[in-house]
Write a protein that holds these residues in place. Structure first.
Motif, PDB file in Angstrom:
ATOM      1  N   THR A 150       0.834  -1.209   0.000  1.00  0.00           N
ATOM      2  CA  THR A 150       0.000   0.000   0.000  1.00  0.00           C
ATOM      3  C   THR A 150       0.867   1.258   0.000  1.00  0.00           C
ATOM      4  O   THR A 150       0.607   2.221  -0.727  1.00  0.00           O
ATOM      5  N   ALA A 151       1.922   1.231   0.775  1.00  0.00           N
ATOM      6  CA  ALA A 151       2.817   2.403   0.829  1.00  0.00           C
ATOM      7  C   ALA A 151       3.409   2.676  -0.552  1.00  0.00           C
ATOM      8  O   ALA A 151       3.496   3.827  -1.005  1.00  0.00           O
ATOM      9  N   VAL A 164       3.216   6.055  -5.691  1.00  0.00           N
ATOM     10  CA  VAL A 164       2.848   6.270  -7.098  1.00  0.00           C
ATOM     11  C   VAL A 164       1.818   7.405  -7.195  1.00  0.00           C
ATOM     12  O   VAL A 164       1.943   8.311  -8.024  1.00  0.00           O
ATOM     13  N   ALA A 165       0.824   7.344  -6.303  1.00  0.00           N
ATOM     14  CA  ALA A 165      -0.213   8.379  -6.309  1.00  0.00           C
ATOM     15  C   ALA A 165       0.401   9.759  -6.110  1.00  0.00           C
ATOM     16  O   ALA A 165       0.035  10.740  -6.789  1.00  0.00           O
ATOM     17  N   LEU A 218      -8.024  -2.554  -9.644  1.00  0.00           N
ATOM     18  CA  LEU A 218      -8.233  -1.207  -9.105  1.00  0.00           C
ATOM     19  C   LEU A 218      -7.380  -0.957  -7.866  1.00  0.00           C
ATOM     20  O   LEU A 218      -7.728  -0.156  -7.000  1.00  0.00           O
ATOM     21  N   GLU A 219      -6.243  -1.645  -7.806  1.00  0.00           N
ATOM     22  CA  GLU A 219      -5.424  -1.599  -6.590  1.00  0.00           C
ATOM     23  C   GLU A 219      -4.956  -0.182  -6.263  1.00  0.00           C
ATOM     24  O   GLU A 219      -4.960   0.222  -5.094  1.00  0.00           O
ATOM     25  N   LEU A 220      -4.558   0.579  -7.283  1.00  0.00           N
ATOM     26  CA  LEU A 220      -4.122   1.943  -7.004  1.00  0.00           C
ATOM     27  C   LEU A 220      -5.324   2.864  -6.775  1.00  0.00           C
ATOM     28  O   LEU A 220      -5.385   3.590  -5.773  1.00  0.00           O
ATOM     29  N   THR A 221      -6.267   2.808  -7.698  1.00  0.00           N
ATOM     30  CA  THR A 221      -7.368   3.775  -7.663  1.00  0.00           C
ATOM     31  C   THR A 221      -8.142   3.697  -6.346  1.00  0.00           C
ATOM     32  O   THR A 221      -8.460   4.713  -5.720  1.00  0.00           O
ATOM     33  N   GLU A 262      -9.488   5.887  -0.969  1.00  0.00           N
ATOM     34  CA  GLU A 262      -9.592   5.648   0.469  1.00  0.00           C
ATOM     35  C   GLU A 262      -8.639   6.543   1.267  1.00  0.00           C
ATOM     36  O   GLU A 262      -9.036   7.183   2.234  1.00  0.00           O
ATOM     37  N   HIS A 263      -7.368   6.546   0.811  1.00  0.00           N
ATOM     38  CA  HIS A 263      -6.355   7.200   1.642  1.00  0.00           C
ATOM     39  C   HIS A 263      -5.993   8.606   1.186  1.00  0.00           C
ATOM     40  O   HIS A 263      -5.487   9.392   1.975  1.00  0.00           O
TER      41      HIS A 263
END
Lengths: 387, 387, 387, 387
Positions: D82-83, D88-89, D101-104, D109-110
């Motif tokens: 997740t980190a 990337v975000a 949809l792992e990144l989106t 959420e975060h």
């Protein structure tokens, strides 16, 4: 190998006790099971590989550790290979489990003295059985031999399902090409060829068969495959697999017909079906593209040979599944046991039908599959001409 | 029948001239081609059907019009059937093309005098070949016979593709049930059984095989089919097809296991694999549901028998495709020609391999399919043990 | 039709009571079940055939006996066919189960006054759905319609398994040719085409697909079939089957490419995919070779057209299996019931997913097949983006 | 990747120039082609893996060498994963090629602040598309997204042929078991499941399908497979493959039904379909049997999990064939290019049909396969309701 395990009592009945056996088969992991089962039955086993490219040195070492005399090393020259086999002959083997008749024919050629002392040979392959028959035709087969390859529990399963699956899996695992829609040219539509065709077809491959036998060619046609002469078949082939049991199925004259990017793999007789030396001689350049993939550059075409033209399922992956070798080696074990019992006449013998049945019945038991028995009415009908 | 037509010169070389032949096969349209080809080769042919339920009276009439002596009528009793066959025997036939050995065994039983004059028998079916071997085992085969069924150009095509396709087509055309998802129980996994399994499976059927032979059972398993004993297999079967070559594959004791709505069809030995009389005896009611479909009511279950238990593809549709019968009858014609030539020894003979090859080559020519020839290197390799 | 039977309560809830329905589908035996189920639900049904060549006069008579108004006769001209359909329109139908939109489009064209009174149309075929969309695109669809063909319980089963099996069975039963090794050219690789390819391939046919859609062509390639343009495909074709949903898939310009002896059959849009009149015009001679087989002689080639170019499985055999029509007609019955309930907006609607599920669940129940249910964890996962 | 190469001009038309893209897919060798094609089109690409178990560190290094910012490492914990994605975000990506949809979803959420700046997401998987729809249903999808998975050139080939073949090959290459006769339980009969079933069936496997969707279950039945609830299916399964797109397809409650010796492999949603932690918790012992094979001992049963429950074709072998990824990544490249062009509305969009056609046409060109074009008559027919 649950089938072989259940045959232990029969194998250990004394017929093999103290006998000297040579086991000349591909030295890969599963072979150890056969060797150890024969040892346990009381025989003294000397082993060698049936082809230098399929010999796995780790298996040689493991067998040696268990006290088996082994004469084999991966990748040696033909001369060294012959020398190793003659060492096996000199060890005093009287019974041979052979593959391609590699040991037996060398004994006949180089050591007629030792050859004359053979008491039995059991042969694993289509090619080797043909050679046994050639020996017999020349009046040179003075001892009993068994065409173990022709046992139903061998060729119907090992050649069809075992080699079919593992050859295809090896090609796909080594290259990661897509089978769906790909043009597979399979040279030879014997038991191996039809197993290959079925497997490649099941993954969406488009199959073209090359044959010299008219009935097999017609069978391939009726199975829905294309049938064409080699030169024409190669022109549309993305993958070519040889399975003739002969030599030079792809010879020097055929390479002109290969497409750019084609993969060549062998599932037939040792490493002799693709004439790799001739291909290398025609090539402008030879590249070791990745493990077990050698690329030959012929002008603007690239031809990729898998596993150096050796049996791609053994040299390029793990050989046949253990379930298959359990059947094949049960045939070999019972075959050599029968030869040791001295019941068979000189010449080429079929594998006894009742042993074939025994192996299949044992396998079905391990699978939990039940058979029916003929009714009395049927038994009577079967053996009568008048009912 | 282009293959049979191309063999005309060979058949007409004189060996058959003036010989008296009995042809006892299913009397359906295509049979006329065989009979006429033999006549054209100079033989005098007397014909009868091999089973009363498969005899088509129109074909009998057409043959009679062409001057062929025929003793057959659709649907006659076993007694009349035997009487017809004995009339054929009395006509002086010295060579027989037989099916199920129906004529030959009756001659041996009822007319040993005429039986003693036989000069050759060529047999069309698995069952008939078994009966020939039973005669031989009892020392009663004093003339040469040919196991025509075992010719590669016969059983590999007729039994597998011909009977496979037409049996399934007949069942579907007679009943219009959906094959996809349907449970097919196939009793017997010989050449016919595996053709049936392949065909039914190709249309989405779920296949269960019943066998008494362990190797065949194991083959069925490896082909991806279920394998079960009959009683269990019937409990999940929507369609049951018998293909054992024996009798009473579905016998009186099996009917208790049939599901409501099940279809029963036979692709094996004449009309003897489903014990229809026993079924009728167990039934509360018998209904002729539609052409070639008889419904037996057993309590709250309905069992539908197709074509009265006769060979459903012949009695219920048009038999094997002409392309198949062209191969099968070419085998029979060359077989009887060989017998007429007097070259074969007494006993059961295999069909000569070179004739099998000739037929297959001729068929490939008519299809425009080319074979390769072995190279010189391969020829040398094939016949040698040392190369 | 056990599925349709189990839906009886829902159909009979009153929504259809007193409504006037036109049912325009192929008038073969199974159609009666649909008509009677709708009658039982309280509707007044007027029926006509969707193509004169598929209309069975015996079915017309049987429906009439049961008090259904029917306007149809086998083999009438296009003019009479149109007149029959307009009689249906004039009977006051407000809801239509249509096939190829044959009734609806004629109402739009010839009787806009009656067309304006329509309250709903449910369409059975790919072609008809395309026509609905064309009407909608022109702003002419002022009432709700349902693309019943696109219901999963219709096209996934009827088009694929039903038409696939029965078209092939009809061709084989009408001609008794051998499928194994035969070259099948299938024009169109939609749901019908892929069912046909699968069925023919399962019997050993060699398949070539002709397509105009690139994704379908690529799918055919990946499924292991040959893909070629029509002219080239015809040159190797023994059997040609049209399944495009369009017209003139085999048009006048294509006949020059047909091989001698080729069979032509249609599985697509009514009798319009093979341009039989153009073929007749090119022919030197026309021969009615046997029932449902017409031979056109073009120079030294003979071309055999099955069932006059009408849907060969309906006009030449018994149409789709009843198990398939049970699904398709359950879709139609629930579709017209939904339209009668007045819940759908004007325009082309999908068949409601929950009704598709209901039909499939009901069918599985009749087969004794159990589904799993998603776990709570899975339900939560399915409806959330964060888990 | 010849298709992607031929699309270069279109991709390089300026729409992607200077845009910041995140590419979050399995980081295996072929992924580099996509990343570099996007770079070449002028975009700045930041990459991460979509699952820690499928990330290949050598590929990460290779991409980094080419100047791509990558945040990924094989085998890291969920927290570290997740980190990495959040890094990337934070890099400022406005367009995302996502997988599951792992990144989106993590951005939503975060980092709602960064999420609000997204201009487009193109999603690779069935699972991810479901999540996009969940976001949309909650009113949280304020930017355009493309369901790239649902492109015909993606799911019809990647999911069916690619994953079908490579999952089976990976299982066979890792374990060398025999497919013929083996019981395969496939959980989920979506596009992946049916590709798996077809592949395993083609090698002689006996297939049982587990489903929660009634239409899919009925399709599996009609395809000739067994259909059963999970608990019953597991009792006869030698190999279990999950392909549901959900989580915990094999959950803690299912392990009691597993047979001794069973193999478990996943072809579905990342590493979440087999609840490996729960299995480990139930196990008496855990053995790393060989590379990518972990054995859990549960009493007297041994359960072998392949590739730790991650996608066995990627984590255990080389992922999909390059021919497949050429299609899938062409979809992704054109999808993100369309999103970059700003032409699509907010919400979940289908992949444009004309781009699907373009990709398929381009692929056919590279294969040398020709399409037909509709005739004028057909064109007219297609677009009219009156003809």
């Amino acid at each position: 190998m649950p089938v072989l395990a259940r045959l232990r009592d029969r194998l250990g009945d004394g017929a093999l006790r103290g006998r000297r056996l040579a086991v000349v088969v591909h030295l890969e992991a599963k072979t150890a099971c056969l060797v150890l089962a024969l040892q346990e039955a009381g025989a003294t086993v000397v082993a060698a590989g049936s082809n230098p490219l399929s010999t796995q040195d780790a298996v040689v070492a493991a067998l040696a550790e268990r006290g088996v005399e082994v004469h084999a090393r991966h990748g040696v020259s033909q001369e060294e290979f012959t020398a190793d086999l003659l060492r096996v002959a000199e060890s005093g083997a009287e019974l041979v489990i052979d593959d391609g008749l590699e040991l037996t024919r060398r004994m006949a050629e180089h050591r007629p003295d030792l050859y004359a002392q053979l008491r039995g040979v059991s042969e694993e392959t289509t090619t080797g059985v043909a050679r046994l028959r050639a020996l017999e035709a020349e009046g040179l087969l003075g001892f009993p031999a068994v065409a173990a390859n022709d046992a139903r529990c061998k060729h119907l399963f090992d050649n069809v399902y075992g080699t079919g699956q593992t050859t295809l899996t090896a090609i796909l695992a080594l290259t990661n090409v897509l089978a769906a829609g790909r043009g597979f040219c399979i040279v030879g539509y014997g038991w191996v060829g039809r197993g290959l065709a079925k497997a490649a077809h099941g993954l969406g491959g488009r199959i073209t068969i090359v044959e010299i036998d008219p009935v097999r060619a017609l069978t391939a046609h009726m199975d829905g495959h294309n049938v064409a002469p080699l030169a024409r078949a190669l022109e549309d082939a993305d993958v070519v697999i040889t399975a003739t049991g002969l030599v030079e199925a792809l010879d020097a004259s055929s390479f002109a017909h290969l497409q750019d990017g084609v993969l060549l793999a062998n599932a037939g007789h040792h490493d002799r079906e693709i004439d790799v030396p001739a291909l290398a001689a025609q090539a402008d350049e030879t590249i070791e593209a990745r493990a077990n993939v050698t690329t030959y550059v012929l002008g603007d075409r690239r031809v990729h040979v898998l596993a150096g033209g050796a049996l791609v399922n053994i040299a390029g992956l793990d050989g046949n599944p253990i379930e298959i070798m359990d059947l094949s080696f049960s045939v070999q074990a019972l075959s050599i046991h029968t030869l040791a019992s001295g019941e068979l006449p000189a010449g080429v013998n079929e594998f006894p039908a009742e042993l074939d049945d025994l192996i299949a019945r044992t396998k079905l038991e391990t699978l939990g599959i039940e058979l029916d028995e003929p009714t009395e009415v049927q038994e009577r009908f079967r053996s009568a001409w008048m009912v």
